[in-house]
Scaffold this motif. Structure first.
Motif, mmCIF file in Angstrom:
data_model
loop_
_atom_site.group_PDB
_atom_site.id
_atom_site.type_symbol
_atom_site.label_atom_id
_atom_site.label_comp_id
_atom_site.label_asym_id
_atom_site.label_seq_id
_atom_site.Cartn_x
_atom_site.Cartn_y
_atom_site.Cartn_z
ATOM 1 N N THR A 1 0.097 7.535 14.038
ATOM 2 C CA THR A 1 -0.842 6.248 13.655
ATOM 3 C C THR A 1 -0.341 5.607 12.440
ATOM 4 O O THR A 1 -0.520 6.266 11.401
ATOM 5 N N ALA A 2 0.122 4.470 12.382
ATOM 6 C CA ALA A 2 0.301 3.786 11.283
ATOM 7 C C ALA A 2 -0.921 3.107 10.441
ATOM 8 O O ALA A 2 -1.500 2.140 10.941
ATOM 9 N N ASP A 3 -1.653 3.709 9.325
ATOM 10 C CA ASP A 3 -2.802 3.352 8.634
ATOM 11 C C ASP A 3 -2.238 2.510 7.415
ATOM 12 O O ASP A 3 -1.703 3.112 6.521
ATOM 13 N N ARG A 4 -1.854 1.332 7.602
ATOM 14 C CA ARG A 4 -1.376 0.253 6.737
ATOM 15 C C ARG A 4 -2.113 0.061 5.272
ATOM 16 O O ARG A 4 -1.725 -0.081 4.472
ATOM 17 N N LYS A 5 -3.619 0.176 5.583
ATOM 18 C CA LYS A 5 -4.685 -0.116 4.629
ATOM 19 C C LYS A 5 -4.374 1.115 3.764
ATOM 20 O O LYS A 5 -4.175 1.099 2.098
ATOM 21 N N ALA A 6 -4.293 2.325 4.210
ATOM 22 C CA ALA A 6 -4.086 3.385 3.377
ATOM 23 C C ALA A 6 -2.705 3.781 3.056
ATOM 24 O O ALA A 6 -2.381 4.503 2.120
ATOM 25 N N GLY A 7 -1.607 3.130 3.622
ATOM 26 C CA GLY A 7 -0.140 3.305 3.240
ATOM 27 C C GLY A 7 0.361 4.638 3.629
ATOM 28 O O GLY A 7 1.484 4.997 3.261
ATOM 29 N N VAL A 8 -0.131 4.978 4.909
ATOM 30 C CA VAL A 8 0.381 6.405 5.280
ATOM 31 C C VAL A 8 0.774 6.260 6.842
ATOM 32 O O VAL A 8 0.161 5.451 7.650
#
Length: 363
Positions: A315-322
């Motif tokens: 999963t791309a967690d864009r807010k966390a940058g990971v």
């Protein structure tokens, strides 16, 4: 003509090569779409939109999604149709096939709403391009489906007219589509093709993209996986029935690589073909309850050379940058070399997304 006799290795390598997933990588975005014939559009972006994932799998981290938007909306070297991205040269056959395949209920609805159709074409001629919400609903008969709003009548009419080549998608504002007249969008003429000729052209193009496919079978909604009488007959060792193969791919050397595929990738789109040639089971589980998922919400099939060897649940967690790697499911035991290649591809995916990779404790 005697049918070609292929091993499963032969058949898999033909399929992988045809889909531009072997070595060397292609380098031109439009040429990739020309070969694949379609990029399926899907709004799910658990990792990235499907069309972008398909292009990343072929072009690698040098691919920039802005290139796709530019090719469609500025250069017009590609076109967006309903649910797909295509090359302009395929439009006449695609439109002729869609017209011939229009369901009788949709034909009746179009006839009942002839004035509605004329109104839409007139407003686009005067004011296009327009979002569907900016086009008045003058339908005489609503689309026969419960829960449809007035604006869905407009959208339904626009999509039917687009499939018939009477309107075109000119661009996007987020997830919303701009609609206009085809002559303002397409840089090619749209000659009327005989349905039989259109079907022949579509079958030939589809086989060139797939390499090997069945002549026919049970159709499901969306792009057909079948190729009629295109190509030449083949049998695959250990697999029942006959196939059609593109002879251009026969006898070529093969050098494979590792790739992470979209769940909508054409290599695995026909699940029956995937199981018969690759011995690989796959089901997109995003519509299943969490507790019933085996592989993950949006698991990416893992290709290693000429075999499908696992699924990546990430999963791309864009807010966390990971990029969170929840699990890497191995259909076969990975060797050290396979693990290294798959890990490198995961890192390449994260870099392309501008994210850092982290692995969950359960992975």
């Amino acid at each position: 003509m005697v049918a070609h006799r292929l091993t499963r290795d032969d058949a898999r390598r033909i399929a992988v090569r045809a889909q531009l997933l072997a070595v060397p990588r292609p380098s031109d975005l439009v040429e990739v779409v020309e070969r694949l014939t379609v990029l399926q559009l899907d709004p799910t972006a658990a990792i990235a939109p499907s069309a972008d994932l398909v292009l990343f799998s072929r072009l690698g981290p040098t691919y920039d999604p802005a290139q796709l938007t530019r090719a469609i909306e500025v250069e017009r070297r590609l076109v967006e149709t309903v649910a797909y991205i295509r090359t302009p040269g395929d439009l006449p056959a695609v439109i002729a096939e869609a017209r011939a395949a229009t369901h009788p209920s949709a034909r009746d609805w179009l006839e009942q709403n002839a004035s509605f159709r004329r109104d839409i074409l007139a407003v686009l001629a005067a004011k296009g391009p327009l979002l569907s919400r900016d086009i008045p609903d003058t339908s005489v008969v609503p689309w026969p489906s419960s829960g449809w709003t007035n604006n869905r009548n407009v959208t339904k009419m626009l999509e039917l007219l687009a499939r018939h080549g009477e309107v075109a998608i000119a661009g996007r504002k987020g997830r919303q589509r701009y609609w206009d007249l085809p002559e303002r969008v397409y840089l090619v003429d749209l000659p009327d093709l005989d349905p039989g000729e259109a079907a022949r052209l579509r079958d030939e193009r589809r086989l060139a993209a797939l390499g090997i496919a069945r002549s026919g079978g049970t159709l499901t909604p969306g792009e057909s996986p079948f190729v009629g009488s295109a190509g030449e007959e083949a049998v695959v060792e250990g697999v029942p029935g006959t196939w059609r193969v593109d002879p251009a791919y026969l006898g070529l050397p093969f050098e494979g690589r590792t790739a992470l595929l979209s769940p909508f990738d054409r290599l695995i789109h026909d699940r029956v073909r995937t199981e018969q040639l690759f011995g690989y089971e796959y089901l997109l589980e995003m519509y299943k309850p969490r507790e019933k998922r085996r592989w993950g919400y949006f698991a990416l099939p893992v290709l290693h050379h000429d075999r499908l060897v696992g699924k990546l649940d990430a999963t791309a967690d864009r807010k966390a940058g990971v990029l969170v790697v929840n699990a890497l499911h191995e259909d076969v035991p990975f060797t050290r070399a396979m693990t290294a290649e798959v890990d490198a591809e995961i890192e390449a995916l994260a870099t392309w997304l501008g994210l850092e990779t982290i692995r969950s404790r359960s992975s």
